[in-house]
Write a protein that holds these residues in place. Structure first.
Motif, PDB file in Angstrom:
ATOM      1  N   THR A   1      10.370  49.300  43.831  1.00 40.06           N
ATOM      2  CA  THR A   1      11.101  48.040  43.773  1.00 40.06           C
ATOM      3  C   THR A   1      11.682  47.735  45.154  1.00 40.06           C
ATOM      4  O   THR A   1      12.444  48.524  45.692  1.00 40.06           O
ATOM      5  N   PRO A   2      11.328  46.577  45.733  1.00 35.11           N
ATOM      6  CA  PRO A   2      11.848  46.258  47.069  1.00 35.11           C
ATOM      7  C   PRO A   2      13.373  46.144  47.065  1.00 35.11           C
ATOM      8  O   PRO A   2      13.968  45.688  46.087  1.00 35.11           O
ATOM      9  N   LEU A   3      13.986  46.561  48.168  1.00 33.37           N
ATOM     10  CA  LEU A   3      15.420  46.340  48.351  1.00 33.37           C
ATOM     11  C   LEU A   3      15.680  44.841  48.513  1.00 33.37           C
ATOM     12  O   LEU A   3      16.631  44.287  47.963  1.00 33.37           O
ATOM     13  N   ILE A   4      14.775  44.189  49.269  1.00 31.80           N
ATOM     14  CA  ILE A   4      14.852  42.746  49.518  1.00 31.80           C
ATOM     15  C   ILE A   4      13.558  42.105  49.050  1.00 31.80           C
ATOM     16  O   ILE A   4      12.467  42.567  49.416  1.00 31.80           O
ATOM     17  N   ARG A   5      13.682  41.065  48.243  1.00 30.23           N
ATOM     18  CA  ARG A   5      12.497  40.302  47.831  1.00 30.23           C
ATOM     19  C   ARG A   5      12.794  38.807  48.003  1.00 30.23           C
ATOM     20  O   ARG A   5      13.636  38.249  47.294  1.00 30.23           O
ATOM     21  N   LEU A   6      12.142  38.205  48.978  1.00 23.98           N
ATOM     22  CA  LEU A   6      12.216  36.757  49.171  1.00 23.98           C
ATOM     23  C   LEU A   6      10.940  36.145  48.603  1.00 23.98           C
ATOM     24  O   LEU A   6       9.835  36.567  48.981  1.00 23.98           O
ATOM     25  N   THR A   7      11.079  35.185  47.703  1.00 21.08           N
ATOM     26  CA  THR A   7       9.916  34.574  47.070  1.00 21.08           C
ATOM     27  C   THR A   7       9.940  33.065  47.285  1.00 21.08           C
ATOM     28  O   THR A   7      10.838  32.364  46.790  1.00 21.08           O
ATOM     29  N   ASP A   8       8.982  32.578  48.082  1.00 26.95           N
ATOM     30  CA  ASP A   8       8.802  31.149  48.334  1.00 26.95           C
ATOM     31  C   ASP A   8      10.114  30.471  48.758  1.00 26.95           C
ATOM     32  O   ASP A   8      10.508  29.435  48.220  1.00 26.95           O
ATOM     33  N   ILE A   9      10.784  31.101  49.722  1.00 26.98           N
ATOM     34  CA  ILE A   9      12.076  30.587  50.188  1.00 26.98           C
ATOM     35  C   ILE A   9      11.866  29.368  51.095  1.00 26.98           C
ATOM     36  O   ILE A   9      11.127  29.430  52.080  1.00 26.98           O
ATOM     37  N   LYS A  10      12.554  28.296  50.727  1.00 26.41           N
ATOM     38  CA  LYS A  10      12.541  27.093  51.559  1.00 26.41           C
ATOM     39  C   LYS A  10      13.977  26.743  51.925  1.00 26.41           C
ATOM     40  O   LYS A  10      14.878  26.838  51.096  1.00 26.41           O
ATOM     41  N   LYS A  11      14.173  26.396  53.198  1.00 27.07           N
ATOM     42  CA  LYS A  11      15.476  25.920  53.644  1.00 27.07           C
ATOM     43  C   LYS A  11      15.248  24.683  54.499  1.00 27.07           C
ATOM     44  O   LYS A  11      14.679  24.759  55.593  1.00 27.07           O
ATOM     45  N   TYR A  12      15.638  23.544  53.965  1.00 25.54           N
ATOM     46  CA  TYR A  12      15.444  22.272  54.649  1.00 25.54           C
ATOM     47  C   TYR A  12      16.799  21.690  55.037  1.00 25.54           C
ATOM     48  O   TYR A  12      17.766  21.760  54.279  1.00 25.54           O
TER      49      TYR A  12
ATOM     50  N   THR B   1      17.266  26.216  49.912  1.00 25.25           N
ATOM     51  CA  THR B   1      17.051  24.939  49.230  1.00 25.25           C
ATOM     52  C   THR B   1      16.312  25.183  47.926  1.00 25.25           C
ATOM     53  O   THR B   1      16.621  24.590  46.888  1.00 25.25           O
ATOM     54  N   SER B   2      15.333  26.080  47.977  1.00 29.05           N
ATOM     55  CA  SER B   2      14.614  26.504  46.777  1.00 29.05           C
ATOM     56  C   SER B   2      14.017  27.878  47.030  1.00 29.05           C
ATOM     57  O   SER B   2      13.974  28.360  48.161  1.00 29.05           O
ATOM     58  N   GLY B   3      13.545  28.511  45.959  1.00 32.22           N
ATOM     59  CA  GLY B   3      13.011  29.869  46.066  1.00 32.22           C
ATOM     60  C   GLY B   3      14.011  30.883  45.532  1.00 32.22           C
ATOM     61  O   GLY B   3      15.140  30.531  45.167  1.00 32.22           O
ATOM     62  N   GLU B   4      13.600  32.139  45.505  1.00 30.34           N
ATOM     63  CA  GLU B   4      14.441  33.185  44.913  1.00 30.34           C
ATOM     64  C   GLU B   4      14.627  34.343  45.891  1.00 30.34           C
ATOM     65  O   GLU B   4      13.682  34.784  46.536  1.00 30.34           O
ATOM     66  N   TYR B   5      15.863  34.833  45.970  1.00 30.23           N
ATOM     67  CA  TYR B   5      16.192  36.005  46.792  1.00 30.23           C
ATOM     68  C   TYR B   5      16.814  37.056  45.893  1.00 30.23           C
ATOM     69  O   TYR B   5      17.858  36.822  45.283  1.00 30.23           O
ATOM     70  N   LEU B   6      16.159  38.218  45.820  1.00 28.71           N
ATOM     71  CA  LEU B   6      16.701  39.365  45.107  1.00 28.71           C
ATOM     72  C   LEU B   6      17.089  40.436  46.114  1.00 28.71           C
ATOM     73  O   LEU B   6      16.282  40.820  46.964  1.00 28.71           O
ATOM     74  N   LEU B   7      18.323  40.912  46.020  1.00 28.24           N
ATOM     75  CA  LEU B   7      18.824  42.019  46.838  1.00 28.24           C
ATOM     76  C   LEU B   7      19.283  43.114  45.891  1.00 28.24           C
ATOM     77  O   LEU B   7      20.174  42.900  45.077  1.00 28.24           O
ATOM     78  N   ASN B   8      18.650  44.278  45.987  1.00 23.61           N
ATOM     79  CA  ASN B   8      18.989  45.379  45.078  1.00 23.61           C
ATOM     80  C   ASN B   8      18.876  44.937  43.617  1.00 23.61           C
ATOM     81  O   ASN B   8      19.720  45.275  42.781  1.00 23.61           O
ATOM     82  N   ASN B   9      17.846  44.147  43.333  1.00 19.43           N
ATOM     83  CA  ASN B   9      17.576  43.638  41.981  1.00 19.43           C
ATOM     84  C   ASN B   9      18.614  42.646  41.474  1.00 19.43           C
ATOM     85  O   ASN B   9      18.638  42.323  40.288  1.00 19.43           O
TER      86      ASN B   9
ATOM     87  N   SER C   1      20.273  34.269  45.310  1.00 21.25           N
ATOM     88  CA  SER C   1      19.969  32.904  45.756  1.00 21.25           C
ATOM     89  C   SER C   1      20.766  31.851  44.999  1.00 21.25           C
ATOM     90  O   SER C   1      20.899  30.718  45.459  1.00 21.25           O
ATOM     91  N   THR C   2      21.307  32.203  43.822  1.00 15.74           N
ATOM     92  CA  THR C   2      22.076  31.225  43.034  1.00 15.74           C
ATOM     93  C   THR C   2      23.540  31.637  42.848  1.00 15.74           C
ATOM     94  O   THR C   2      24.241  31.073  42.022  1.00 15.74           O
ATOM     95  N   MET C   3      24.015  32.618  43.620  1.00 17.49           N
ATOM     96  CA  MET C   3      25.393  33.091  43.460  1.00 17.49           C
ATOM     97  C   MET C   3      26.408  32.094  44.013  1.00 17.49           C
ATOM     98  O   MET C   3      26.105  31.300  44.909  1.00 17.49           O
ATOM     99  N   SER C   4      27.636  32.193  43.504  1.00 17.02           N
ATOM    100  CA  SER C   4      28.748  31.384  44.017  1.00 17.02           C
ATOM    101  C   SER C   4      29.211  31.940  45.358  1.00 17.02           C
ATOM    102  O   SER C   4      28.844  33.051  45.758  1.00 17.02           O
TER     103      SER C   4
END
Length: 243
Positions: free
Chosen positions: A4-15, A63-71, A75-78
């Motif tokens: 399991t990756p420590l960091i997983r960036l999936t289709d991250i977009k920042k506009y 802007t869109s996409g998902e970021y998992l850190l340590n599972n 990406s959607t945290m406050s």
């Protein structure tokens, strides 16, 4: 290493919107980094490397996409949740050290532990251990202006590591140092990597990136290349500087 990756960036977009123009700082970037890796992220100005650092460091949200850190889906945290992740999971090292001028090396290293709620005695013990790990225990009571640039960066590294974070995230960590001191700091990073730390180095300097074990190059918000690297030794780097 875990599967399991420590960091997983999936289709991250920042506009970003700049007037009438849309800037695509990251344009559908996907990336996995395993625990215990030593990675350099490179790219020219405008390539997206600073945006990627801010994303990995939970300083910015996509802007869109998902970021998992340590599972954990970050990406959607406050803002409060991101602040907690930054304090617990990520140790930052910056080009300009960012030390408090009127506090000792020990007190600078203790700072993240205050936010973590540790007692004064626990803070002192952990901070002294962290300073010892970077070879600066004897300078614990020195103020930043009593330390050399290399020593100040070592204090900053100790502060970054004192909470035992998942990631050491270093942004141009040798940018304010002379060449020989830069090589010494990179040797310290290698030592920390050999002890099992996960290191992500953001740099525009080829010589610095050569110390890592994997080099990711960005261009126009996309990954241009992602290759394993055989790190240059301290002796090879010094010989190159002497040429």
């Amino acid at each position: 290493m875990s599967d399991t990756p420590l960091i997983r960036l999936t289709d991250i977009k920042k506009y970003y919107q700049m007037g009438d123009m849309e800037v695509r700082a990251l344009d559908g970037t996907s990336l996995n980094i395993q625990k215990g890796e030593y990675v350099a992220i490179m790219g020219p100005s405008g390539s997206g490397k600073s945006t990627m650092m801010n994303m990995i460091g939970c300083l910015d949200s996509p802007t869109s996409g998902e970021y998992l850190l340590n599972n954990k889906i970050v990406s959607t945290m406050s803002d409060d949740e991101l602040a907690q992740i930054r304090n617990e999971e990520i140790g930052f090292v910056f080009q300009t050290f960012n030390l408090l001028a009127r506090t000792t090396a020990l007190q600078n290293v203790e700072l993240p532990l205050i936010y973590g709620g540790f007692s004064p005695s626990e803070r002192k013990k952990k901070a002294l251990t962290a300073l010892d790990n970077v070879g600066l225990a004897a300078r614990a009571d020195h103020m930043p202006n009593q330390l050399s640039g290399g020593q100040r960066q070592r204090v900053a590294i100790a502060r970054a590591l004192v909470n035992s974070p998942s990631i050491l995230l270093a942004d141009e960590p040798t940018g304010a140092l002379d060449s020989r001191t830069s090589v010494e700091i990179m040797a310290l990073f290698e030592e920390l990597y050999q002890k099992g730390n996960t290191i992500i180095l953001v740099t525009h300097e080829e010589d610095i990136a050569k110390h890592s074990h994997r080099v990711i190059k960005l261009l126009d918000g996309k990954i241009k290349s992602d290759e394993a690297n055989t790190p240059i030794s301290m002796e090879e780097h010094l010989a190159h500087l002497a040429m």
